[in-house]
Design a protein around this motif. Sequence first.
Motif, short mmCIF file in Angstrom:
data_model
loop_
_atom_site.label_atom_id
_atom_site.label_comp_id
_atom_site.label_asym_id
_atom_site.label_seq_id
_atom_site.Cartn_x
_atom_site.Cartn_y
_atom_site.Cartn_z
N ILE A 124 57.35 50.29 1.14
CA ILE A 124 56.77 51.36 1.97
C ILE A 124 55.43 50.94 2.55
O ILE A 124 54.52 50.50 1.82
CB ILE A 124 56.59 52.64 1.12
N TYR A 125 55.32 51.11 3.86
CA TYR A 125 54.04 50.86 4.55
C TYR A 125 53.41 52.21 4.87
O TYR A 125 54.06 53.08 5.46
CB TYR A 125 54.28 50.08 5.86
N GLN A 126 52.17 52.41 4.50
CA GLN A 126 51.44 53.64 4.81
C GLN A 126 50.38 53.35 5.87
O GLN A 126 49.55 52.46 5.72
CB GLN A 126 50.81 54.22 3.53
N TRP A 162 45.15 56.88 -1.70
CA TRP A 162 45.11 56.86 -3.17
C TRP A 162 46.45 57.15 -3.81
O TRP A 162 46.79 56.60 -4.86
CB TRP A 162 44.04 57.84 -3.69
N ILE A 163 47.27 58.00 -3.16
CA ILE A 163 48.57 58.33 -3.77
C ILE A 163 49.50 57.11 -3.65
O ILE A 163 50.32 56.85 -4.54
CB ILE A 163 49.18 59.63 -3.18
N VAL A 164 49.33 56.35 -2.59
CA VAL A 164 50.12 55.11 -2.45
C VAL A 164 49.74 54.13 -3.55
O VAL A 164 50.59 53.53 -4.21
CB VAL A 164 49.91 54.50 -1.03
N LYS A 165 48.44 53.99 -3.78
CA LYS A 165 47.94 53.09 -4.83
C LYS A 165 48.45 53.57 -6.21
O LYS A 165 48.86 52.77 -7.06
CB LYS A 165 46.41 53.09 -4.79
N PHE A 174 56.68 48.94 -4.43
CA PHE A 174 56.10 48.08 -3.41
C PHE A 174 55.65 48.99 -2.27
O PHE A 174 56.36 49.20 -1.30
CB PHE A 174 57.11 47.04 -2.90
N CYS A 175 54.47 49.59 -2.43
CA CYS A 175 53.95 50.44 -1.36
C CYS A 175 52.50 50.03 -1.08
O CYS A 175 51.72 49.77 -1.99
CB CYS A 175 54.05 51.92 -1.72
N CYS A 176 52.18 49.92 0.22
CA CYS A 176 50.88 49.37 0.62
C CYS A 176 50.31 50.16 1.78
O CYS A 176 51.04 50.71 2.59
CB CYS A 176 51.02 47.95 1.16
N SER A 177 48.98 50.10 1.88
CA SER A 177 48.30 50.71 3.02
C SER A 177 47.75 49.62 3.93
O SER A 177 47.12 48.67 3.47
CB SER A 177 47.13 51.58 2.55
N GLY A 178 47.99 49.81 5.23
CA GLY A 178 47.32 48.99 6.23
C GLY A 178 46.14 49.81 6.70
O GLY A 178 46.33 50.92 7.21
#
Length: 374
Positions: A124-126, A162-165, A174-178
């Motif tokens: 997941i890309y956030q 923060w919820i992604v982290k 496997f979820c990350c923020s750009g």
Amino acid sequence: MCMKTALITGITGQDGSYLSEFLLAKGYDVHGIIRRSSVDYRERIAHLEGTPHFHLHYGDMSDSMGLVQIVGKVRPDEIYNLAAQSHVQVSFDSPEYTADCDATGVLRILEAVRQNGLEHSCRIYQASTSELYGKVEQVPQDEQTPFHPYSPYAVAKLYGYWIVKEYREAYDMFCCSGILFNHESERRGETFVTRKITLAAARIAQGKQTKLYLGNLSSLRDWGYAKDYVECMWLILQNKRPEDFVIATGVQHSVREFCELAFQYAGIHLRWEGEGKDEKGICVSVSDNLRDMDLVGKVLVEVSSDFYRPTDVVNLWGNPAKAKRELGWNPAKTSFEDLVKLMVESDMEKVRNEVILGHARTNLAEYLEKGIVK
Ligand code: NAP
Ligand code: G4F
């Protein structure tokens, strides 16, 4: 090779449209979520509709049941969560809606993945943002810079970050923020400052508008090209480890500089006079093809307090070193000058070909005045 499946929320937006093209070219099966609307207006993706491997589903970031169903039906390998109420100024008018879509919406996507048992197969890309740095505590900003959100939009996006982290650490997802800095294009929404300027410069140069009103001209941004930035979203999900990345050009300019250059590409040279709310952009000369338009000496740009924000983020400047080093991404592909030029050229063409529907959308008052639209 087995075809990968991607699900894009916010597919009708600027980034969603470029990302769709990018993923289709890579051989992905692309699914997108669209909102039901009384007018069927999907300008940015109209050219993709009906093509193989491009599918649309009705859904909304505020509707968890719908999101669970779509994720269960599509069973994506990758989700790009781009949907958001993305306008900072609008977030002051609609703070609760912004929080529902931009904060809780992220949680709904993460839970939709978990409830369908895809937490270990779906990446997941956030779509996070440089607005998190807000009232900046350090320039330039990188992955270590403390956050200080400075609008309802930024506060909502901080929850998303923060919820992604949290889900990454709690559930090994496997979820990350750009953390993307401002990126613009010919497809940028017309009320963001860059597009508002390039459209106005084109309209003034073609005699269809007399003046442009802006807010804070001294605000500084790190502006890149959206087409370059969607590649980075994909690279973040192809990385070995799930990590967050700052995506920026590393070059900073003011709204005033953007405006001056955009008008220059439209054939109008501006001189600035006055300060703060009294500052004005006056036409000092024009290119040969605009000589009979009587623009020289006229005030073409004025400041209006209508476009000032209750709290404004004024010093965004990103350091893309990590993305360059670890993802091999090139932040210098499109220069600031090239970006402004391609946006002005596109708007010059669009204004030249304005049809009644498009024109009415951008300037209804003028059309009502002329009696074309009743
Ligand atoms: P955009 O052009 O405003 O597109 C936003 C998209 O979200 C549109 O497709 C919109 O659908 C959709 N959307 C809004 N509310 C929704 C809801 N309740 N349910 C489902 N879909 C909804 O934004 P963008 O510039 O492409 O940006 C994409 C993402 O990156 C956003 O999350 C934005 O906050 C973030 N971001 C953007 C930048 C930038 O400089 N562009 C920088 C950092 C982060 P409609 O077409 O129906 O309105
Ligand atoms: O173009 P803007 O509205 O973009 P802003 O607020 O930076 O937000 C955009 O970039 C963020 C990334 O940093 C995204 F997260 C967000 O979704 C969005 O895409 O305004 C840029 C600057 C501001 O400081 C604003 O005060 O331009 C200033 N400005 C001056 N006059 C204006 C105007 N902004 C707008 N929209 N309209 C004006 O007339």
